[in-house]
Design an enzyme around this catalytic site. Structure first.
Site, PDB file in Angstrom:
ATOM      1  N   THR A 191       0.809  -1.222   0.000  1.00 55.29           N
ATOM      2  CA  THR A 191       0.000   0.000   0.000  1.00 55.29           C
ATOM      3  C   THR A 191       0.837   1.263   0.000  1.00 55.29           C
ATOM      4  O   THR A 191       0.408   2.300  -0.514  1.00 55.29           O
ATOM      5  CB  THR A 191      -0.944  -0.014   1.226  1.00 55.29           C
ATOM      6  OG1 THR A 191      -1.834  -1.106   1.065  1.00 55.29           O
ATOM      7  CG2 THR A 191      -1.755   1.244   1.352  1.00 55.29           C
ATOM      8  N   TYR A 239      -8.835  -0.357  -4.960  1.00 52.81           N
ATOM      9  CA  TYR A 239      -7.447  -0.128  -4.575  1.00 52.81           C
ATOM     10  C   TYR A 239      -6.505  -1.183  -5.159  1.00 52.81           C
ATOM     11  O   TYR A 239      -6.828  -2.350  -5.219  1.00 52.81           O
ATOM     12  CB  TYR A 239      -7.392  -0.136  -3.043  1.00 52.81           C
ATOM     13  CG  TYR A 239      -6.108  -0.634  -2.502  1.00 52.81           C
ATOM     14  CD1 TYR A 239      -5.005   0.206  -2.491  1.00 52.81           C
ATOM     15  CD2 TYR A 239      -5.968  -1.939  -2.058  1.00 52.81           C
ATOM     16  CE1 TYR A 239      -3.794  -0.247  -2.030  1.00 52.81           C
ATOM     17  CE2 TYR A 239      -4.765  -2.396  -1.595  1.00 52.81           C
ATOM     18  CZ  TYR A 239      -3.676  -1.544  -1.587  1.00 52.81           C
ATOM     19  OH  TYR A 239      -2.473  -1.999  -1.149  1.00 52.81           O
ATOM     20  N   THR A 283       1.675  -4.410   4.298  1.00 53.81           N
ATOM     21  CA  THR A 283       1.579  -4.617   5.746  1.00 53.81           C
ATOM     22  C   THR A 283       1.087  -6.021   6.120  1.00 53.81           C
ATOM     23  O   THR A 283       1.308  -6.470   7.236  1.00 53.81           O
ATOM     24  CB  THR A 283       0.642  -3.569   6.387  1.00 53.81           C
ATOM     25  OG1 THR A 283      -0.644  -3.667   5.778  1.00 53.81           O
ATOM     26  CG2 THR A 283       1.190  -2.174   6.213  1.00 53.81           C
ATOM     27  N   ASP A 284       0.425  -6.705   5.182  1.00 53.56           N
ATOM     28  CA  ASP A 284      -0.213  -7.975   5.544  1.00 53.56           C
ATOM     29  C   ASP A 284       0.778  -9.048   6.012  1.00 53.56           C
ATOM     30  O   ASP A 284       0.472  -9.810   6.929  1.00 53.56           O
ATOM     31  CB  ASP A 284      -1.027  -8.524   4.364  1.00 53.56           C
ATOM     32  CG  ASP A 284      -2.282  -7.691   4.091  1.00 53.56           C
ATOM     33  OD1 ASP A 284      -2.621  -6.830   4.920  1.00 53.56           O
ATOM     34  OD2 ASP A 284      -2.917  -7.918   3.050  1.00 53.56           O
ATOM     35  N   LYS A 291       0.584  -7.406  12.940  1.00 51.58           N
ATOM     36  CA  LYS A 291      -0.508  -6.572  12.446  1.00 51.58           C
ATOM     37  C   LYS A 291      -1.742  -6.941  13.253  1.00 51.58           C
ATOM     38  O   LYS A 291      -2.178  -8.093  13.247  1.00 51.58           O
ATOM     39  CB  LYS A 291      -0.737  -6.813  10.957  1.00 51.58           C
ATOM     40  CG  LYS A 291      -1.761  -5.869  10.352  1.00 51.58           C
ATOM     41  CD  LYS A 291      -1.862  -6.007   8.844  1.00 51.58           C
ATOM     42  CE  LYS A 291      -2.813  -4.956   8.288  1.00 51.58           C
ATOM     43  NZ  LYS A 291      -2.910  -4.997   6.822  1.00 51.58           N
ATOM     44  N   GLU A 339      -1.982 -27.212  29.739  1.00 51.18           N
ATOM     45  CA  GLU A 339      -3.183 -28.049  29.588  1.00 51.18           C
ATOM     46  C   GLU A 339      -2.866 -29.240  28.684  1.00 51.18           C
ATOM     47  O   GLU A 339      -3.466 -30.310  28.811  1.00 51.18           O
ATOM     48  CB  GLU A 339      -4.332 -27.203  29.009  1.00 51.18           C
ATOM     49  CG  GLU A 339      -5.702 -27.825  29.217  1.00 51.18           C
ATOM     50  CD  GLU A 339      -6.831 -26.924  28.718  1.00 51.18           C
ATOM     51  OE1 GLU A 339      -6.570 -25.779  28.310  1.00 51.18           O
ATOM     52  OE2 GLU A 339      -7.986 -27.401  28.722  1.00 51.18           O
TER      53      GLU A 339
HETATM   54  N1  GLU Z   1      -2.590  -6.723   0.838  1.00 50.85           N
HETATM   55  C1  GLU Z   1      -1.674  -5.642   0.565  1.00 50.85           C
HETATM   56  C2  GLU Z   1      -0.286  -5.902   1.100  1.00 50.85           C
HETATM   57  O1  GLU Z   1      -0.066  -6.471   2.131  1.00 50.85           O
HETATM   58  C3  GLU Z   1      -2.205  -4.359   1.045  1.00 50.85           C
HETATM   59  C4  GLU Z   1      -2.061  -4.144   2.500  1.00 50.85           C
HETATM   60  C5  GLU Z   1      -0.977  -3.148   2.830  1.00 50.85           C
HETATM   61  O2  GLU Z   1       0.040  -2.974   2.204  1.00 50.85           O
HETATM   62  O3  GLU Z   1      -1.219  -2.498   3.793  1.00 50.85           O
HETATM   63  O4  GLU Z   1       0.621  -5.489   0.430  1.00 50.85           O
END
Ligand code: GLU
Length: 328
Positions: free
Chosen positions: A14, A27, A93-94, A166, A284
């Site tokens: 992103t 997007y 970010t994923d 995340k 457990e």
């Molecule tokens: N799914 C994409 C990725 O991880 C968009 C999420 C992001 O970058 O925040 O690149």
């Protein structure tokens, strides 16, 4: 004043994404090239000499072995150059936590290597990409960032790769640390470390593998039978991570099937599907009797990376594997 030289390695996500509209529908990740990113950053007047290389232009859901090899090679080259002060990796970010953790386990904890991303595309209202990027430049050019291992900079905070995850899908404060919170707070103009560098002088824990073995994550749920364990083994998994209930638990048939896998030489690591799911040994589930490894503070996706490196490195047996999960 000499400006620290920082190498930017772009992978997409992103931070290089285009919203297409202010509403952010339609997007697409990875639309902005490295040259555009570096020139946008230069216009901010940051105190740094930036140069860039494009490794990939993908959403991080598509990052895998090929991109990781290219990244590792490019980072190794960059940090060997005495003129380079630090490295920034722009990343979706994923799966940033997985890339960060893999690199943290395979690089020496010397010059800063900083992953950065964005929750909102560059052309979206309230985009956070350039702010996060400017923060990453501040960290990568800081002498106090040495010896901290690979870091992730998001939302004005600096996290260690071992802690970061995340924790939200859409707000800009999406990254959290567990069990530790951030290592420090950052803005484009300031940086405060909360403690001295914990990994100063540490060499890489693992040599870069020739390949990553197949390790599957099994997500536990109510009313679960043993079929997913059999399916994972049938497709060639040589290691299994349980994203378990609570403290890494699962139904009796699943635990029994995992125990058989472990007896047959397929290592089994128990992690938790719970956010902030610390998994201790023999609470457990009787790990000693069943031959399991407890993931401690590592979530399933990070436990998978560590287990892959252990298997690739020829480590065998629950005791040796547990020792690796006990170390932070
Ligand atoms: N799914 C994409 C990725 O991880 C968009 C999420 C992001 O970058 O925040 O690149």
């Amino acid at each position: 004043m000499t400006q620290p030289r920082i190498m930017i390695l772009a992978t997409g996500g992103t931070i290089a994404g285009s919203a297409g509209s202010a509403l952010g529908r339609g997007y697409r990740a990875g639309q902005l090239g490295i040259d555009e990113l570096v020139s946008a950053a230069r216009e901010l007047g940051l105190v740094a000499d930036l140069s860039g290389e494009e490794i990939a232009a993908v959403g991080s859901q598509d990052i895998g072995w090929g991109e990781w090899q290219a990244l590792y090679a490019a980072i190794t080259r960059a940090i060997a150059d005495p003129a380079v002060a630090g490295v920034i990796v722009t990343h979706g970010t994923d799966t940033a936590e997985e890339t960060a953790w893999l690199l943290d386990l395979t690089l020496p904890a010397g010059k800063p290597v900083v992953l950065v991303g964005a929750m909102r595309p560059a052309d979206a209202v309230g985009s956070d990409g350039m702010r996060n990027f400017a923060n990453a430049v501040r960290v990568a050019g800081d002498t106090g960032a040495h010896g901290r291992g690979v870091m992730v900079v998001m939302g004005d905070a600096v996290f260690a790769a071992s802690d970061v995850r995340k924790a939200a899908t859409s707000n800009i404060d999406a990254f959290k640390g567990f069990p530790r919170g951030p290592l420090g707070l950052v803005s484009p103009a300031s940086l405060d470390w909360f403690a001295p560098a914990a990994k100063a002088g540490e060499q890489a824990r693992f040599t870069w593998p020739e390949a990553l073995p197949r390790v599957e994550i099994l997500y536990a749920h109510a009313d679960m039978d043993a079929q997913p364990v059999a399916s994972a083994l049938a497709i060639g998994a040589v290691g299994l991570v349980l994203a378990g209930l609570g403290q890494g638990n699962a139904s009796a048939p699943v635990l029994d099937a995992l125990q058989s896998a472990s007896r047959d030489g397929v290592p089994v690591v128990r992690a938790s599907r719970v956010d902030e799911g610390y998994v201790d040994r023999n609470v457990e589930v009787d790990d000693d009797a069943r031959g399991f490894v407890a993931a401690r503070s590592f979530n399933p996706q990070k436990a998978r990376i560590l287990l892959q490196l252990l298997i690739a490195g020829g480590v065998t047996g629950p005791a040796a594997m547990q020792a690796a999960f006990d170390r932070r």
